[in-house]
Motif scaffolding. Structure first.
Motif, PDB file in Angstrom:
ATOM      1  N   LEU A   1       0.862  -1.202  -0.088  1.00 55.66           N
ATOM      2  CA  LEU A   1      -0.087   0.099   0.065  1.00 55.66           C
ATOM      3  C   LEU A   1       0.840   1.424   0.097  1.00 55.66           C
ATOM      4  CD1 LEU A   1      -2.634  -0.813   2.672  1.00 55.66           C
ATOM      5  CD2 LEU A   1      -3.037  -0.935   0.146  1.00 55.66           C
ATOM      6  N   GLY A   2       0.293   2.325  -0.517  1.00 51.54           N
ATOM      7  CA  GLY A   2       1.066   3.792  -0.452  1.00 51.54           C
ATOM      8  C   GLY A   2       0.312   4.254   0.747  1.00 51.54           C
ATOM      9  N   PHE A   3       0.063   5.558   0.417  1.00 49.82           N
ATOM     10  CA  PHE A   3      -0.325   6.504   1.507  1.00 49.82           C
ATOM     11  C   PHE A   3      -1.392   5.967   2.512  1.00 49.82           C
ATOM     12  CE2 PHE A   3      -3.633   9.761   3.044  1.00 49.82           C
ATOM     13  CZ  PHE A   3      -2.700  10.186   4.070  1.00 49.82           C
ATOM     14  N   GLU A   4      -2.285   4.907   1.727  1.00 48.35           N
ATOM     15  CA  GLU A   4      -3.350   4.590   2.417  1.00 48.35           C
ATOM     16  C   GLU A   4      -2.958   3.397   3.762  1.00 48.35           C
ATOM     17  OE1 GLU A   4      -2.948   4.069  -0.535  1.00 48.35           O
ATOM     18  OE2 GLU A   4      -4.783   4.422  -1.923  1.00 48.35           O
ATOM     19  N   GLY A   5      -1.690   2.793   3.541  1.00 54.09           N
ATOM     20  CA  GLY A   5      -1.303   2.168   4.591  1.00 54.09           C
ATOM     21  C   GLY A   5      -0.032   2.752   5.314  1.00 54.09           C
ATOM     22  N   ASP A   6       0.254   3.961   5.202  1.00 51.41           N
ATOM     23  CA  ASP A   6       1.350   4.848   5.756  1.00 51.41           C
ATOM     24  C   ASP A   6       0.822   5.721   7.058  1.00 51.41           C
ATOM     25  OD1 ASP A   6       3.419   6.465   6.521  1.00 51.41           O
ATOM     26  OD2 ASP A   6       3.707   7.141   4.435  1.00 51.41           O
ATOM     27  N   ASP A   7       1.083   4.870   8.206  1.00 51.12           N
ATOM     28  CA  ASP A   7       0.747   5.490   9.361  1.00 51.12           C
ATOM     29  C   ASP A   7       1.822   5.759  10.448  1.00 51.12           C
ATOM     30  OD1 ASP A   7      -2.218   5.918   9.165  1.00 51.12           O
ATOM     31  OD2 ASP A   7      -2.310   3.681   9.039  1.00 51.12           O
ATOM     32  N   GLY A   8       3.097   5.710  10.033  1.00 53.30           N
ATOM     33  CA  GLY A   8       4.209   5.844  10.919  1.00 53.30           C
ATOM     34  C   GLY A   8       4.703   7.054  11.005  1.00 53.30           C
ATOM     35  N   ASN A   9       4.550   8.125  10.390  1.00 50.59           N
ATOM     36  CA  ASN A   9       5.093   9.378  10.529  1.00 50.59           C
ATOM     37  C   ASN A   9       3.942  10.387  10.442  1.00 50.59           C
ATOM     38  OD1 ASN A   9       8.007   9.240  10.648  1.00 50.59           O
ATOM     39  ND2 ASN A   9       8.105   8.776   8.735  1.00 50.59           N
ATOM     40  N   GLU A  10       3.890  11.127  11.681  1.00 48.66           N
ATOM     41  CA  GLU A  10       2.850  12.231  11.525  1.00 48.66           C
ATOM     42  C   GLU A  10       3.848  13.509  11.465  1.00 48.66           C
ATOM     43  OE1 GLU A  10      -0.109  14.693  11.370  1.00 48.66           O
ATOM     44  OE2 GLU A  10      -0.502  12.411  11.806  1.00 48.66           O
ATOM     45  N   ASP A  11       4.111  13.819  10.258  1.00 51.90           N
ATOM     46  CA  ASP A  11       5.141  14.982   9.879  1.00 51.90           C
ATOM     47  C   ASP A  11       4.468  16.245   9.557  1.00 51.90           C
ATOM     48  OD1 ASP A  11       3.873  14.243   7.405  1.00 51.90           O
ATOM     49  OD2 ASP A  11       5.623  13.769   6.565  1.00 51.90           O
ATOM     50  N   THR A  12       3.524  16.371  10.492  1.00 51.11           N
ATOM     51  CA  THR A  12       2.999  17.971  10.480  1.00 51.11           C
ATOM     52  C   THR A  12       3.418  18.868  11.838  1.00 51.11           C
ATOM     53  OG1 THR A  12       1.068  17.014  11.719  1.00 51.11           O
ATOM     54  CG2 THR A  12       0.887  17.377   9.274  1.00 51.11           C
ATOM     55  N   ASP A  13       4.214  18.044  12.332  1.00 46.80           N
ATOM     56  CA  ASP A  13       4.717  18.861  13.679  1.00 46.80           C
ATOM     57  C   ASP A  13       6.097  17.957  14.246  1.00 46.80           C
ATOM     58  OD1 ASP A  13       5.609  19.646  16.418  1.00 46.80           O
ATOM     59  OD2 ASP A  13       3.309  19.396  17.317  1.00 46.80           O
ATOM     60  N   PRO A  14       7.191  18.512  14.064  1.00 48.74           N
ATOM     61  CA  PRO A  14       8.370  17.947  14.675  1.00 48.74           C
ATOM     62  C   PRO A  14       8.581  17.327  15.785  1.00 48.74           C
ATOM     63  CG  PRO A  14       8.720  20.245  14.430  1.00 48.74           C
ATOM     64  CD  PRO A  14       7.440  19.917  14.002  1.00 48.74           C
ATOM     65  N   SER A  15       7.521  17.741  16.708  1.00 50.67           N
ATOM     66  CA  SER A  15       7.703  17.311  18.293  1.00 50.67           C
ATOM     67  C   SER A  15       6.307  16.664  18.693  1.00 50.67           C
ATOM     68  CB  SER A  15       8.122  18.306  19.129  1.00 50.67           C
ATOM     69  OG  SER A  15       7.985  17.858  20.430  1.00 50.67           O
ATOM     70  N   THR A  16       6.227  15.143  18.552  1.00 46.99           N
ATOM     71  CA  THR A  16       4.988  14.417  18.711  1.00 46.99           C
ATOM     72  C   THR A  16       5.167  13.194  19.605  1.00 46.99           C
ATOM     73  OG1 THR A  16       5.432  13.078  16.975  1.00 46.99           O
ATOM     74  CG2 THR A  16       4.181  14.923  16.455  1.00 46.99           C
ATOM     75  N   PRO A  17       5.716  13.599  21.032  1.00 47.07           N
ATOM     76  CA  PRO A  17       5.918  12.585  22.004  1.00 47.07           C
ATOM     77  C   PRO A  17       4.656  12.179  22.649  1.00 47.07           C
ATOM     78  CG  PRO A  17       6.161  14.685  22.976  1.00 47.07           C
ATOM     79  CD  PRO A  17       6.161  14.902  21.602  1.00 47.07           C
ATOM     80  N   GLN A  18       3.334  12.670  22.140  1.00 47.48           N
ATOM     81  CA  GLN A  18       2.298  12.227  22.703  1.00 47.48           C
ATOM     82  C   GLN A  18       1.572  11.153  21.793  1.00 47.48           C
ATOM     83  OE1 GLN A  18       2.829  14.952  20.951  1.00 47.48           O
ATOM     84  NE2 GLN A  18       1.042  15.601  19.792  1.00 47.48           N
ATOM     85  N   LEU A  19       2.345  10.666  20.805  1.00 41.97           N
ATOM     86  CA  LEU A  19       1.864   9.689  19.865  1.00 41.97           C
ATOM     87  C   LEU A  19       2.320   8.273  20.247  1.00 41.97           C
ATOM     88  CD1 LEU A  19       2.499  11.252  16.379  1.00 41.97           C
ATOM     89  CD2 LEU A  19       0.380  11.637  17.719  1.00 41.97           C
ATOM     90  N   ARG A  20       1.382   7.227  20.150  1.00 40.91           N
ATOM     91  CA  ARG A  20       1.582   6.136  20.593  1.00 40.91           C
ATOM     92  C   ARG A  20       1.478   5.221  19.539  1.00 40.91           C
ATOM     93  NH1 ARG A  20      -2.174   4.185  25.177  1.00 40.91           N
ATOM     94  NH2 ARG A  20      -3.719   4.223  23.293  1.00 40.91           N
ATOM     95  N   ALA A  21       2.758   4.467  19.169  1.00 42.74           N
ATOM     96  CA  ALA A  21       2.757   3.127  17.908  1.00 42.74           C
ATOM     97  C   ALA A  21       1.406   2.492  18.108  1.00 42.74           C
ATOM     98  CB  ALA A  21       4.128   2.528  18.232  1.00 42.74           C
ATOM     99  N   ILE A  22       1.118   2.108  19.278  1.00 41.46           N
ATOM    100  CA  ILE A  22       0.056   0.954  19.453  1.00 41.46           C
ATOM    101  C   ILE A  22      -1.151   1.508  18.648  1.00 41.46           C
ATOM    102  CG2 ILE A  22      -0.878   2.043  21.506  1.00 41.46           C
ATOM    103  CD1 ILE A  22      -1.467  -0.765  22.596  1.00 41.46           C
ATOM    104  N   ASP A  23      -1.446   2.870  18.327  1.00 34.86           N
ATOM    105  CA  ASP A  23      -2.633   3.231  17.758  1.00 34.86           C
ATOM    106  C   ASP A  23      -2.639   3.128  16.260  1.00 34.86           C
ATOM    107  OD1 ASP A  23      -3.889   3.658  20.273  1.00 34.86           O
ATOM    108  OD2 ASP A  23      -2.878   5.694  20.454  1.00 34.86           O
ATOM    109  N   ALA A  24      -1.376   2.830  15.737  1.00 30.07           N
ATOM    110  CA  ALA A  24      -1.054   2.980  14.133  1.00 30.07           C
ATOM    111  C   ALA A  24      -0.934   1.646  13.668  1.00 30.07           C
ATOM    112  CB  ALA A  24       0.262   3.749  14.099  1.00 30.07           C
ATOM    113  N   ILE A  25      -0.745   0.447  14.565  1.00 28.97           N
ATOM    114  CA  ILE A  25      -0.434  -0.746  14.048  1.00 28.97           C
ATOM    115  C   ILE A  25      -1.587  -1.720  13.688  1.00 28.97           C
ATOM    116  CG2 ILE A  25       0.531  -3.097  14.613  1.00 28.97           C
ATOM    117  CD1 ILE A  25       2.278  -1.372  16.608  1.00 28.97           C
ATOM    118  N   ASN A  26      -1.539  -2.272  12.454  1.00 28.13           N
ATOM    119  CA  ASN A  26      -2.579  -3.282  11.945  1.00 28.13           C
ATOM    120  C   ASN A  26      -2.153  -4.347  12.116  1.00 28.13           C
ATOM    121  OD1 ASN A  26      -4.446  -4.490  10.736  1.00 28.13           O
ATOM    122  ND2 ASN A  26      -4.170  -3.821   8.787  1.00 28.13           N
TER     123      ASN A  26
END
Length: 384
Positions: A71-96
């Motif tokens: 998959l391309g963009f549809e399956g790309d959930d690893g980088n929230e590149d709208t903000d260079p500092s995102t410690p509040q994100l959790r990998a657990i919420d992005a894994i299929n």
């Protein structure tokens, strides 16, 4: 269930030439030599004569299920590149967890994975550890908040250069990290002061700072993406300033700094080992990196960085490290007990010992060879 007559590579001592492993539910109940084996009535017996039995393999750094296969963009959930500092994100919420790479991981003998957000952001978010069998991530998790992901070098620069915002230099990347850590330290101090003095108000809730408090309290480690020697030194410098425990991820130029890393008691997760020098900071890449680090006393694990290298080739990567001079026993440890220890999950996985999870891989022949395929995989006490 009891497994009998196998050669057991426990990773907790010398191999047991002919031994047995008794499981109870999801755990290992007993491990020993066959001469000490006492049959139990109505117990399921699994014959393992001629097989080598190893702990389930562990990939200490990957992105499985975050960049989905084919998959391309549809399956790309690893980088929230709208903000260079995102410690509040959790990998657990992005894994299929039903993405097919999990099935391939299990078929390759990889039973535990440490999954991190990508390296677009200097501070990327929380890393988790999980098993590779299941359909709901909540049932697969070993540790939800294992570490905090940081990234130095070209990836943050390239990501934000194209957006015309900071960081576009290594200086800005380091400064952004320092700023967020300093802010969190002040936030934490203000919270503690308010708790001790009823006349003081707590600071306004800050989600980013809350996520970083466990790091500053040394309850979790920083996993820092750093390839080049100068980036590795910057990572160590920042962690020393803020008294943070850390693991160096990729550590491509680690061979050039090995005595310094050993002196600092640093740990490294090296990989992927089967790839080209596709960007400038990989210029120093060599397959003897893990051998040099190990020789100097740096505890080193091997990773695939999936999907950079498909995760089922983790044991093959350890074989490549042997080709580069890493002792064979150390290569086995680099995909079993060492990643478990480095990631703080060795109370459950990484070795075949009483009380640990019943995760085992059976091979006839060398598990690190190019043609090797597990004969049998057991995860959580169940045959795959």
């Amino acid at each position: 269930m009891v497994i009998v007559n196998g050669k057991i590579f426990t990773m907790a001592g010398d191999p047991i030439e002919c031994g047995f492993i008794r499981t109870k539910g999801t755990k290992i109940a007993e491990v020993g030599d066959m001469k000490d084996y006492i049959p139990v009535k109505d117990e399921e017996v699994l014959e393992a004569a001629g097989a080598g039995i190893y702990p389930g393999f562990i990939d200490a750094h990957c992105h499985i299920g975050m960049w989905e296969d084919s998959l391309g963009f549809e399956g790309d959930d690893g980088n929230e590149d709208t903000d260079p500092s995102t410690p509040q994100l959790r990998a657990i919420d992005a894994i299929n967890p039903i993405e097919r790479s999990f099935k391939e991981a299990l078929e390759g003998g990889v039973t535990t994975v440490v999954v991190a957000p990508g390296s677009a952001n200097p501070i990327a978010g929380r890393i988790c550890a999980l098993k590779t069998k299941g359909c709901c991530i909540d049932d697969m998790v070993i540790k939800e908040n294992l570490a905090m992901k940081f990234a130095l070098g070209e990836n943050p620069k390239l990501t934000y250069h194209t957006k015309g915002q900071a960081p576009t230099t290594r200086m800005a990347t380091a400064a952004l990290i320092r700023e967020q850590l300093a802010k969190t330290r002040r936030y934490m101090e203000d919270k503690e002061s308010a708790a001790e003095d009823e006349d003081l108000d707590e600071p306004e809730f800050d989600f980013k700072c809350e996520a970083l408090i466990p790091l500053l309290k040394r309850e979790i480690k920083a996993h820092i993406h750093a390839h080049r020697a100068d980036d590795i030194c910057t990572a160590m410098r920042i962690c020393k300033e803020f008294e943070i425990d850390y693991v160096l991820i990729h550590c491509t130029d680690g061979h050039a700094l090995a005595p310094r890393l050993a002196e600092a008691h640093a740990s490294a997760v090296v990989g992927p080992l089967i790839n080209s020098r596709t960007k400038p900071e990989l210029a120093g890449q060599t397959i003897d990196n893990s051998a040099v680090l190990s020789k100097n006393g740096v505890k080193t694990a091997i990773c695939t960085d999936h999907p950079e290298l498909p995760i089922q080739y983790l044991p093959l990567s350890a074989g490549i490290a042997v080709r580069g001079g890493l002792p064979y026993d150390e290569a086995l440890k680099a995909i079993t007990i060492y990643p478990a220890q480095i990631c703080g999950i060795d109370n459950r996985v990484g070795s075949i010992e009483q009380g640990k999870d019943a995760d085992m891989v059976f091979f006839f022949g060398d598990p690190l060879s190019v043609y090797a395929k597990p004969k049998l995989v057991i995860i959580n006490g169940e045959i795959k």
